[in-house]
Design a protein around this motif. Sequence first.
Motif, PDB file in Angstrom:
ATOM      1  N   ALA A  93     -11.645  21.945 -18.811  1.00 43.71           N
ATOM      2  CA  ALA A  93     -11.649  21.507 -17.418  1.00 43.71           C
ATOM      3  C   ALA A  93     -10.281  21.752 -16.794  1.00 43.71           C
ATOM      4  N   ARG A  94     -10.284  21.944 -15.511  1.00 44.28           N
ATOM      5  CA  ARG A  94      -9.042  21.863 -14.752  1.00 44.28           C
ATOM      6  C   ARG A  94      -8.745  20.379 -14.588  1.00 44.28           C
ATOM      7  N   VAL A  95      -7.558  19.958 -14.940  1.00 50.04           N
ATOM      8  CA  VAL A  95      -7.235  18.529 -14.939  1.00 50.04           C
ATOM      9  C   VAL A  95      -6.042  18.278 -14.013  1.00 50.04           C
ATOM     10  N   ILE A  96      -6.227  17.347 -13.096  1.00 50.72           N
ATOM     11  CA  ILE A  96      -5.165  16.958 -12.167  1.00 50.72           C
ATOM     12  C   ILE A  96      -4.894  15.472 -12.366  1.00 50.72           C
ATOM     13  N   ARG A  97      -3.636  15.149 -12.572  1.00 51.45           N
ATOM     14  CA  ARG A  97      -3.227  13.747 -12.610  1.00 51.45           C
ATOM     15  C   ARG A  97      -2.005  13.610 -11.714  1.00 51.45           C
ATOM     16  N   TYR A  98      -1.841  12.462 -11.125  1.00 48.95           N
ATOM     17  CA  TYR A  98      -0.758  12.292 -10.155  1.00 48.95           C
ATOM     18  C   TYR A  98      -0.242  10.865 -10.208  1.00 48.95           C
ATOM     19  N   ASP A  99       0.973  10.687  -9.686  1.00 46.72           N
ATOM     20  CA  ASP A  99       1.563   9.355  -9.568  1.00 46.72           C
ATOM     21  C   ASP A  99       1.171   8.760  -8.223  1.00 46.72           C
ATOM     22  N   HIS A 100       0.597   7.556  -8.266  1.00 46.27           N
ATOM     23  CA  HIS A 100       0.346   6.853  -7.005  1.00 46.27           C
ATOM     24  C   HIS A 100       1.656   6.671  -6.235  1.00 46.27           C
ATOM     25  N   ARG A 101       1.547   6.495  -4.943  1.00 44.74           N
ATOM     26  CA  ARG A 101       2.736   6.179  -4.154  1.00 44.74           C
ATOM     27  C   ARG A 101       3.426   4.946  -4.752  1.00 44.74           C
ATOM     28  N   ALA A 102       4.758   4.959  -4.715  1.00 45.81           N
ATOM     29  CA  ALA A 102       5.597   3.884  -5.256  1.00 45.81           C
ATOM     30  C   ALA A 102       5.532   3.783  -6.772  1.00 45.81           C
ATOM     31  N   HIS A 103       4.981   4.774  -7.420  1.00 44.00           N
ATOM     32  CA  HIS A 103       4.923   4.825  -8.878  1.00 44.00           C
ATOM     33  C   HIS A 103       5.522   6.143  -9.364  1.00 44.00           C
ATOM     34  N   GLY A 104       6.063   6.121 -10.582  1.00 44.50           N
ATOM     35  CA  GLY A 104       6.533   7.344 -11.211  1.00 44.50           C
ATOM     36  C   GLY A 104       7.471   8.140 -10.331  1.00 44.50           C
ATOM     37  N   ARG A 105       7.168   9.446 -10.208  1.00 45.58           N
ATOM     38  CA  ARG A 105       8.013  10.340  -9.431  1.00 45.58           C
ATOM     39  C   ARG A 105       7.531  10.548  -7.997  1.00 45.58           C
ATOM     40  N   SER A 106       6.559   9.758  -7.584  1.00 42.31           N
ATOM     41  CA  SER A 106       6.141   9.799  -6.179  1.00 42.31           C
ATOM     42  C   SER A 106       7.072   8.943  -5.332  1.00 42.31           C
ATOM     43  N   ASP A 107       7.023   9.169  -4.016  1.00 42.55           N
ATOM     44  CA  ASP A 107       7.896   8.433  -3.108  1.00 42.55           C
ATOM     45  C   ASP A 107       7.531   6.955  -3.053  1.00 42.55           C
ATOM     46  N   ASP A 108       8.537   6.137  -2.793  1.00 38.04           N
ATOM     47  CA  ASP A 108       8.301   4.728  -2.518  1.00 38.04           C
ATOM     48  C   ASP A 108       7.647   4.606  -1.144  1.00 38.04           C
ATOM     49  N   THR A 109       7.184   3.426  -0.838  1.00 37.58           N
ATOM     50  CA  THR A 109       6.497   3.199   0.423  1.00 37.58           C
ATOM     51  C   THR A 109       6.717   1.752   0.829  1.00 37.58           C
ATOM     52  N   PRO A 110       6.692   1.429   2.113  1.00 34.82           N
ATOM     53  CA  PRO A 110       6.865   0.026   2.526  1.00 34.82           C
ATOM     54  C   PRO A 110       5.790  -0.869   1.909  1.00 34.82           C
ATOM     55  N   ASP A 111       6.111  -2.149   1.759  1.00 35.04           N
ATOM     56  CA  ASP A 111       5.146  -3.077   1.175  1.00 35.04           C
ATOM     57  C   ASP A 111       3.828  -3.096   1.946  1.00 35.04           C
ATOM     58  N   ALA A 112       3.886  -2.872   3.240  1.00 34.24           N
ATOM     59  CA  ALA A 112       2.659  -2.872   4.043  1.00 34.24           C
ATOM     60  C   ALA A 112       1.693  -1.782   3.616  1.00 34.24           C
ATOM     61  N   ASP A 113       2.216  -0.736   2.974  1.00 35.07           N
ATOM     62  CA  ASP A 113       1.376   0.368   2.526  1.00 35.07           C
ATOM     63  C   ASP A 113       1.077   0.307   1.028  1.00 35.07           C
ATOM     64  N   LYS A 114       1.447  -0.762   0.386  1.00 32.55           N
ATOM     65  CA  LYS A 114       1.132  -0.930  -1.040  1.00 32.55           C
ATOM     66  C   LYS A 114      -0.222  -1.627  -1.143  1.00 32.55           C
ATOM     67  N   THR A 115      -1.263  -0.882  -0.812  1.00 28.36           N
ATOM     68  CA  THR A 115      -2.619  -1.423  -0.799  1.00 28.36           C
ATOM     69  C   THR A 115      -3.587  -0.447  -1.452  1.00 28.36           C
ATOM     70  N   LEU A 116      -4.693  -0.981  -1.912  1.00 32.10           N
ATOM     71  CA  LEU A 116      -5.738  -0.118  -2.472  1.00 32.10           C
ATOM     72  C   LEU A 116      -6.340   0.778  -1.397  1.00 32.10           C
ATOM     73  N   ASP A 117      -6.422   0.293  -0.171  1.00 31.40           N
ATOM     74  CA  ASP A 117      -6.924   1.146   0.907  1.00 31.40           C
ATOM     75  C   ASP A 117      -6.065   2.393   1.053  1.00 31.40           C
ATOM     76  N   ARG A 118      -4.745   2.219   1.030  1.00 37.10           N
ATOM     77  CA  ARG A 118      -3.853   3.361   1.164  1.00 37.10           C
ATOM     78  C   ARG A 118      -3.954   4.273  -0.047  1.00 37.10           C
ATOM     79  N   LEU A 119      -4.081   3.696  -1.253  1.00 34.73           N
ATOM     80  CA  LEU A 119      -4.215   4.528  -2.445  1.00 34.73           C
ATOM     81  C   LEU A 119      -5.504   5.344  -2.399  1.00 34.73           C
ATOM     82  N   ALA A 120      -6.565   4.748  -1.882  1.00 32.31           N
ATOM     83  CA  ALA A 120      -7.829   5.484  -1.766  1.00 32.31           C
ATOM     84  C   ALA A 120      -7.705   6.627  -0.770  1.00 32.31           C
ATOM     85  N   ASP A 121      -6.993   6.395   0.327  1.00 24.15           N
ATOM     86  CA  ASP A 121      -6.777   7.469   1.286  1.00 24.15           C
ATOM     87  C   ASP A 121      -5.917   8.572   0.669  1.00 24.15           C
TER      88      ASP A 121
END
Length: 312
Positions: free
Chosen positions: A67-95
């Motif tokens: 399979a082609r496999v893609i894995r990524y760091d959620h926002r504010a995790h790992g090597r992805s960018d941080d984000t304001p607390d207002a955007d630390k939501t499951l709704d934003r992660l789903a988007d």
Amino acid sequence: MPGTERRSAERIVTRDGTGLHVCESGPPSAPVTVLLAHGWTLDERCWAPVADALAVGSGGAAGSPPARVIRYDHRAHGRSDDTPDADKTLDRLADDMAEVIEQLVPSGPLVIAGHSMGGMTTMTLAQRHPELVRSRVSGVALVATASGGLGAAATLGMSGLPATMFLTGKDRLTTSALWTDRRSLTARPALLRAGLQPLLLGRHPDPLAVRTTCAAIAGCRPTTISGFTPTLTEHERDEALATFDGRPVEIMVGSRDRLTPPRFARRIRDRLPRAGLTVFPDAGHMLPVERVGGVAARIAALVRHAVVAPAA
């Protein structure tokens, strides 16, 4: 075959300007893409052993292609960018997940596997983007996760006086500069082992599973822990599970999972009675590193099914 597999790291930018770190492996022309979403305070490294197995077609399911496999760091995790607390939501992660699919997997059969918060993100994707799920997703793996009832997540499973004391201390800590100004929990992951191993892993875990777990959490931003706590405790998405009806779903949990015990897996199964349910004996919450072969085999079976019967 030489030249059919690739490993790469890249960065995509979401509509709100947040950069997400992405890793890709497996043949670019593979018939199915697997998208792997990690859990709270973790990063994409926790899916690496499973990704390696799926990328070469050794997931353990007979006849499963690479399979082609893609894995990524959620926002504010790992090597992805941080984000304001207002955007630390499951709704934003789903988007974000929807944007990862749009940018990197615009066509072809897709299998999504979500561990812990990654599973909750997948459920939120079904709630916020049901047509995307119905048109593109051929199979779903929900690994050590829950569809709701996580009020105890804020206290790590504690209750009574210990929970009250924990919350009092937590509130004081998370508003202090000691917490908010730190880029990571600690530069010494081994210091976390005594607390994390009994909480997150089962009996006699592989040393690599322990090291991977501790390294990921040690590198987590403290504000990621406190910022995402409200959205996890408020998570109630039983109704969203109906979007997965009619496609293969594999539910997995460890018998010794302290964060999302087997009762949460059974709650999901009650809503999806045709789903497969696997309880891994003596395993804890970190199934992607504790039970690599078993988790990869069940995702590989979804890949095999997607080749035969892709999403309508």
